[in-house]
Design a protein around this motif. Structure first.
Motif, PDB file in Angstrom:
ATOM      1  N   ILE A  18       0.833  -1.200   0.000  1.00 50.28           N
ATOM      2  CA  ILE A  18       0.000   0.000   0.000  1.00 50.28           C
ATOM      3  C   ILE A  18       0.870   1.254   0.000  1.00 50.28           C
ATOM      4  O   ILE A  18       0.604   2.220  -0.722  1.00 50.28           O
ATOM      5  CB  ILE A  18      -0.956  -0.001   1.223  1.00 50.28           C
ATOM      6  CG1 ILE A  18      -1.946  -1.151   1.106  1.00 50.28           C
ATOM      7  CG2 ILE A  18      -1.669   1.319   1.383  1.00 50.28           C
ATOM      8  CD1 ILE A  18      -2.935  -1.019  -0.026  1.00 50.28           C
ATOM      9  N   PHE A  19       1.948   1.252   0.789  1.00 52.76           N
ATOM     10  CA  PHE A  19       2.859   2.394   0.853  1.00 52.76           C
ATOM     11  C   PHE A  19       3.485   2.661  -0.514  1.00 52.76           C
ATOM     12  O   PHE A  19       3.527   3.800  -0.972  1.00 52.76           O
ATOM     13  CB  PHE A  19       3.936   2.137   1.907  1.00 52.76           C
ATOM     14  CG  PHE A  19       4.983   3.201   1.980  1.00 52.76           C
ATOM     15  CD1 PHE A  19       4.698   4.422   2.568  1.00 52.76           C
ATOM     16  CD2 PHE A  19       6.236   2.999   1.439  1.00 52.76           C
ATOM     17  CE1 PHE A  19       5.662   5.421   2.627  1.00 52.76           C
ATOM     18  CE2 PHE A  19       7.201   3.972   1.498  1.00 52.76           C
ATOM     19  CZ  PHE A  19       6.914   5.190   2.085  1.00 52.76           C
ATOM     20  N   VAL A  20       3.965   1.603  -1.164  1.00 48.98           N
ATOM     21  CA  VAL A  20       4.589   1.762  -2.480  1.00 48.98           C
ATOM     22  C   VAL A  20       3.578   2.288  -3.491  1.00 48.98           C
ATOM     23  O   VAL A  20       3.894   3.169  -4.301  1.00 48.98           O
ATOM     24  CB  VAL A  20       5.210   0.421  -2.945  1.00 48.98           C
ATOM     25  CG1 VAL A  20       5.608   0.470  -4.400  1.00 48.98           C
ATOM     26  CG2 VAL A  20       6.412   0.083  -2.080  1.00 48.98           C
ATOM     27  N   ALA A  21       2.357   1.778  -3.448  1.00 49.69           N
ATOM     28  CA  ALA A  21       1.319   2.242  -4.376  1.00 49.69           C
ATOM     29  C   ALA A  21       0.982   3.711  -4.133  1.00 49.69           C
ATOM     30  O   ALA A  21       0.836   4.489  -5.092  1.00 49.69           O
ATOM     31  CB  ALA A  21       0.074   1.377  -4.241  1.00 49.69           C
TER      32      ALA A  21
ATOM     33  N   ILE B 192       3.877  10.469  -6.684  1.00 53.78           N
ATOM     34  CA  ILE B 192       4.897  10.908  -7.638  1.00 53.78           C
ATOM     35  C   ILE B 192       4.275  11.134  -9.013  1.00 53.78           C
ATOM     36  O   ILE B 192       4.582  12.121  -9.694  1.00 53.78           O
ATOM     37  CB  ILE B 192       6.044   9.869  -7.702  1.00 53.78           C
ATOM     38  CG1 ILE B 192       6.823   9.899  -6.389  1.00 53.78           C
ATOM     39  CG2 ILE B 192       6.961  10.123  -8.888  1.00 53.78           C
ATOM     40  CD1 ILE B 192       7.841   8.793  -6.252  1.00 53.78           C
ATOM     41  N   TYR B 193       3.370  10.251  -9.428  1.00 53.42           N
ATOM     42  CA  TYR B 193       2.698  10.406 -10.720  1.00 53.42           C
ATOM     43  C   TYR B 193       1.892  11.700 -10.774  1.00 53.42           C
ATOM     44  O   TYR B 193       1.969  12.452 -11.744  1.00 53.42           O
ATOM     45  CB  TYR B 193       1.797   9.194 -10.976  1.00 53.42           C
ATOM     46  CG  TYR B 193       0.970   9.292 -12.226  1.00 53.42           C
ATOM     47  CD1 TYR B 193       1.534   9.045 -13.457  1.00 53.42           C
ATOM     48  CD2 TYR B 193      -0.385   9.635 -12.166  1.00 53.42           C
ATOM     49  CE1 TYR B 193       0.779   9.128 -14.618  1.00 53.42           C
ATOM     50  CE2 TYR B 193      -1.145   9.727 -13.311  1.00 53.42           C
ATOM     51  CZ  TYR B 193      -0.554   9.476 -14.541  1.00 53.42           C
ATOM     52  OH  TYR B 193      -1.314   9.581 -15.669  1.00 53.42           O
ATOM     53  N   VAL B 194       1.119  11.968  -9.710  1.00 48.34           N
ATOM     54  CA  VAL B 194       0.288  13.179  -9.684  1.00 48.34           C
ATOM     55  C   VAL B 194       1.158  14.428  -9.670  1.00 48.34           C
ATOM     56  O   VAL B 194       0.879  15.398 -10.381  1.00 48.34           O
ATOM     57  CB  VAL B 194      -0.657  13.136  -8.454  1.00 48.34           C
ATOM     58  CG1 VAL B 194      -1.312  14.481  -8.215  1.00 48.34           C
ATOM     59  CG2 VAL B 194      -1.701  12.055  -8.643  1.00 48.34           C
TER      60      VAL B 194
END
Length: 73
Positions: free
Chosen positions: A47-50, A56-58
């Motif tokens: 969950i943390f990685v997601a 980062i994507y946003v």
């Protein structure tokens, strides 16, 4: 006393069946707690990685989208 000496006169099923069953009965709740903790930790890490990846994507989308509007100023 070595393990071989302890199980020397015992049938094979004592070493390979009875001892593991007794160990599971005695330590079963401890094993279940440890396995549950590890699975929970892995799930939280996933969950943390997601969430970090999504953040980062946003942020990159926001920065790349707003960099063109900065030149308009």
């Amino acid at each position: 006393m070595a393990t071989k000496e302890i199980f020397a006169g015992m049938p094979w099923w004592v070493k390979w069946v009875a001892v593991p069953v007794v160990a599971l009965v005695v330590f079963g709740s401890l094993i279940a707690t440890v396995v549950g903790f590890v699975v929970g930790l892995l799930f939280k890490a996933l969950i943390f990685v997601a969430l970090v990846g999504g953040l980062i994507y946003v942020v990159r989308k926001f920065i790349s989208g707003s960099s063109s509007s900065r030149t308009d100023w």
